[in-house]
Design a protein around this motif. Structure first.
Motif, PDB file in Angstrom:
ATOM      1  N   ILE A   1     -40.826 -27.523 -42.188  1.00 27.59           N
ATOM      2  CA  ILE A   1     -39.977 -26.428 -42.639  1.00 27.59           C
ATOM      3  C   ILE A   1     -40.754 -25.446 -43.514  1.00 27.59           C
ATOM      4  CG2 ILE A   1     -39.129 -27.641 -44.705  1.00 27.59           C
ATOM      5  CD1 ILE A   1     -36.369 -26.407 -44.136  1.00 27.59           C
ATOM      6  N   SER A   2     -41.846 -25.910 -44.118  1.00 25.88           N
ATOM      7  CA  SER A   2     -42.632 -25.070 -45.032  1.00 25.88           C
ATOM      8  C   SER A   2     -43.974 -24.650 -44.455  1.00 25.88           C
ATOM      9  CB  SER A   2     -42.888 -25.837 -46.338  1.00 25.88           C
ATOM     10  OG  SER A   2     -43.786 -26.910 -46.121  1.00 25.88           O
TER      11      SER A   2
ATOM     12  N   ALA B   1     -35.823 -20.567 -49.627  1.00 26.29           N
ATOM     13  CA  ALA B   1     -34.459 -20.110 -49.921  1.00 26.29           C
ATOM     14  C   ALA B   1     -34.290 -18.634 -49.577  1.00 26.29           C
ATOM     15  CB  ALA B   1     -34.129 -20.368 -51.382  1.00 26.29           C
ATOM     16  N   ARG B   2     -35.304 -17.836 -49.860  1.00 23.84           N
ATOM     17  CA  ARG B   2     -35.210 -16.391 -49.572  1.00 23.84           C
ATOM     18  C   ARG B   2     -35.170 -16.115 -48.079  1.00 23.84           C
ATOM     19  NH1 ARG B   2     -38.921 -15.833 -53.975  1.00 23.84           N
ATOM     20  NH2 ARG B   2     -40.676 -15.642 -52.518  1.00 23.84           N
ATOM     21  N   SER B   3     -35.642 -17.048 -47.273  1.00 21.84           N
ATOM     22  CA  SER B   3     -35.712 -16.824 -45.826  1.00 21.84           C
ATOM     23  C   SER B   3     -34.388 -17.101 -45.123  1.00 21.84           C
ATOM     24  CB  SER B   3     -36.797 -17.725 -45.213  1.00 21.84           C
ATOM     25  OG  SER B   3     -36.382 -19.088 -45.196  1.00 21.84           O
ATOM     26  N   VAL B   4     -33.375 -17.573 -45.851  1.00 23.74           N
ATOM     27  CA  VAL B   4     -32.127 -18.000 -45.229  1.00 23.74           C
ATOM     28  C   VAL B   4     -31.061 -16.918 -45.372  1.00 23.74           C
ATOM     29  CG1 VAL B   4     -30.330 -19.759 -45.155  1.00 23.74           C
ATOM     30  CG2 VAL B   4     -32.685 -20.397 -45.736  1.00 23.74           C
ATOM     31  N   PRO B   5     -30.678 -16.245 -44.305  1.00 25.94           N
ATOM     32  CA  PRO B   5     -29.633 -15.219 -44.405  1.00 25.94           C
ATOM     33  C   PRO B   5     -28.315 -15.817 -44.877  1.00 25.94           C
ATOM     34  CG  PRO B   5     -30.790 -15.082 -42.295  1.00 25.94           C
ATOM     35  CD  PRO B   5     -31.212 -16.365 -42.938  1.00 25.94           C
TER      36      PRO B   5
ATOM     37  N   PRO C   1     -41.670 -22.171 -39.293  1.00 25.10           N
ATOM     38  CA  PRO C   1     -40.944 -20.917 -39.538  1.00 25.10           C
ATOM     39  C   PRO C   1     -41.273 -19.779 -38.584  1.00 25.10           C
ATOM     40  CG  PRO C   1     -41.639 -21.874 -41.609  1.00 25.10           C
ATOM     41  CD  PRO C   1     -42.269 -22.704 -40.531  1.00 25.10           C
ATOM     42  N   GLN C   2     -42.517 -19.689 -38.105  1.00 22.61           N
ATOM     43  CA  GLN C   2     -42.893 -18.571 -37.240  1.00 22.61           C
ATOM     44  C   GLN C   2     -42.578 -18.817 -35.773  1.00 22.61           C
ATOM     45  OE1 GLN C   2     -44.925 -20.645 -38.667  1.00 22.61           O
ATOM     46  NE2 GLN C   2     -46.772 -21.046 -37.481  1.00 22.61           N
TER      47      GLN C   2
ATOM     48  N   ASP D   1     -35.708 -23.641 -36.676  1.00 24.75           N
ATOM     49  CA  ASP D   1     -34.446 -24.237 -37.105  1.00 24.75           C
ATOM     50  C   ASP D   1     -34.344 -24.446 -38.601  1.00 24.75           C
ATOM     51  OD1 ASP D   1     -36.549 -26.092 -36.659  1.00 24.75           O
ATOM     52  OD2 ASP D   1     -35.150 -27.769 -36.630  1.00 24.75           O
ATOM     53  N   GLY D   2     -35.419 -24.213 -39.334  1.00 27.96           N
ATOM     54  CA  GLY D   2     -35.403 -24.457 -40.770  1.00 27.96           C
ATOM     55  C   GLY D   2     -34.334 -23.698 -41.537  1.00 27.96           C
TER      56      GLY D   2
END
Length: 336
Positions: free
Chosen positions: A17-18, A38-42, A121-122, A127-128
């Motif tokens: 996830i990281s 956390a900032r990446s989650v809409p 993530p990329q 799914d993270g």
């Protein structure tokens, strides 16, 4: 971010996830911290006031017992400071193990949720972010209270007691074959399938160094020599993933009788699901015979989790001679 929203604390331990690409490593490696995740989650800031900490930046195969005990203390501190729930992100390789180990020691009614990702993530369809948002939503839900440690992946919540990684790479990797899943998320809220169940009291925190506990899988033609070598090498207990309902060869059974006089010997099943037997088969190397030789059967508890239970019992100061009774007690309990 509205401070009227409930607080959920998120900490990262590393894992897929990281992970982002590294030319030096020719693959993805852990790089993102909890705040970046956390900032990446809409929409995450719309459901909770988020606090973040970065505890480790490791692939989950390299997490140690002490790392998890530190994460446990951190989680307790967040609840004491007012967090309604706590989320830990980590790699999925050991997720079923870390969830169970933390659940052995988790004393609070507040939810402790573990999540991760099967895709970096990329990657297309990563799914993270969805898993992290789902984990926070489960952590906030009133029906999650008092259920111990939960694993949330792919919009499904699993009890630590039953969850296992059933696929090496698929997004739908996690399953709870025997006990069933705890809940599925529908329109952002978990729908739980079971009432809260009585849970065995948490174990005492470790009072000594973590012991080495061997996990040996019984295979065709196996005479148990590897288990014997483990004990000679200083391992303090042996968990055997037996064939079928917890069976070994004639020669392996002979060795178990000798080993059980020296260290705790516990028999689980190597099958993907199901319980060990207790009183069905009477031949040499079957459960009745192995019990007479001093071994204990784990029932529904998988070999991976039986190893952690035995290690935690010994680390918590349980005498080796009492480990078998403690394991037998767990085999009789349905832990949600």
């Amino acid at each position: 971010m509205s401070h009227s929203l409930p607080v959920v604390a998120i900490a990262s331990l590393g894992g897929t996830i990281s992970m982002t690409s590294s030319d030096a490593a020719a693959g993805v490696v852990p790089t993102l911290d909890a705040a970046q995740l956390a900032r990446s989650v809409p929409g995450l800031s719309d459901v909770a006031t988020i606090t973040t900490s970065s505890l480790r930046q490791l692939p989950s195969a390299s997490l140690r017992y002490d790392d998890l005990m530190e994460a446990l203390v951190w989680a307790e501190q967040q609840v004491a400071a007012g967090a309604r729930g706590v989320v830990l992100t980590q790699g999925t390789d050991t997720l079923e193990e870390t969830a169970f180990l933390l659940d052995l020691f988790w004393t609070l009614p507040a939810p402790l949720i573990l999540t991760g990702a099967m895709r970096a993530p990329q990657a297309a369809g990563a799914d993270g972010p969805a898993n992290l948002l789902a984990a926070v939503r489960v952590a906030l839900h009133s029906e999650s209270v008092g259920r111990g440690v939960l694993v949330v992946m792919n919009d499904v919540a699993h009890y630590a007691r039953w969850v296992s990684k059933g696929d090496s790479l698929a997004v739908q990797a996690f399953v709870s074959r025997d006990g069933g899943v705890a809940a599925r998320l529908v329109e952002g809220a978990p729908a739980f399938f079971h009432a809260r169940q009585a849970r065995p009291g948490p174990l005492t925190r470790p009072v000594r160094a973590w012991p080495k506990v061997a996990l040996v899988t019984a295979v065709l033609g196996d005479d148990g020599e590897l288990a014997e070598m483990a004990v000679k090498g200083g391992y303090e207990a042996v968990v055997i993933a037996g064939q079928g309902a917890g069976h070994v060869s004639f020669a392996f059974a002979q060795r178990i009788g000798v080993l059980a006089e020296q260290v705790p010997v516990v028999i689980a099943s190597r099958a993907a699901g199901g319980s060990t037997a207790f009183q069905t088969y009477g031949y040499v190397g079957a459960e009745i015979d192995l019990a007479q030789r001093g071994a204990r059967m784990t029932g529904w508890l998988s070999a991976l989790k039986a190893r952690l239970l035995v290690a935690a019992l010994l680390a918590s100061g349980v005498a080796p001679g009492a480990v078998g009774d403690a394991v037998a007690n767990w085999s009789r309990l349905t832990r949600q």
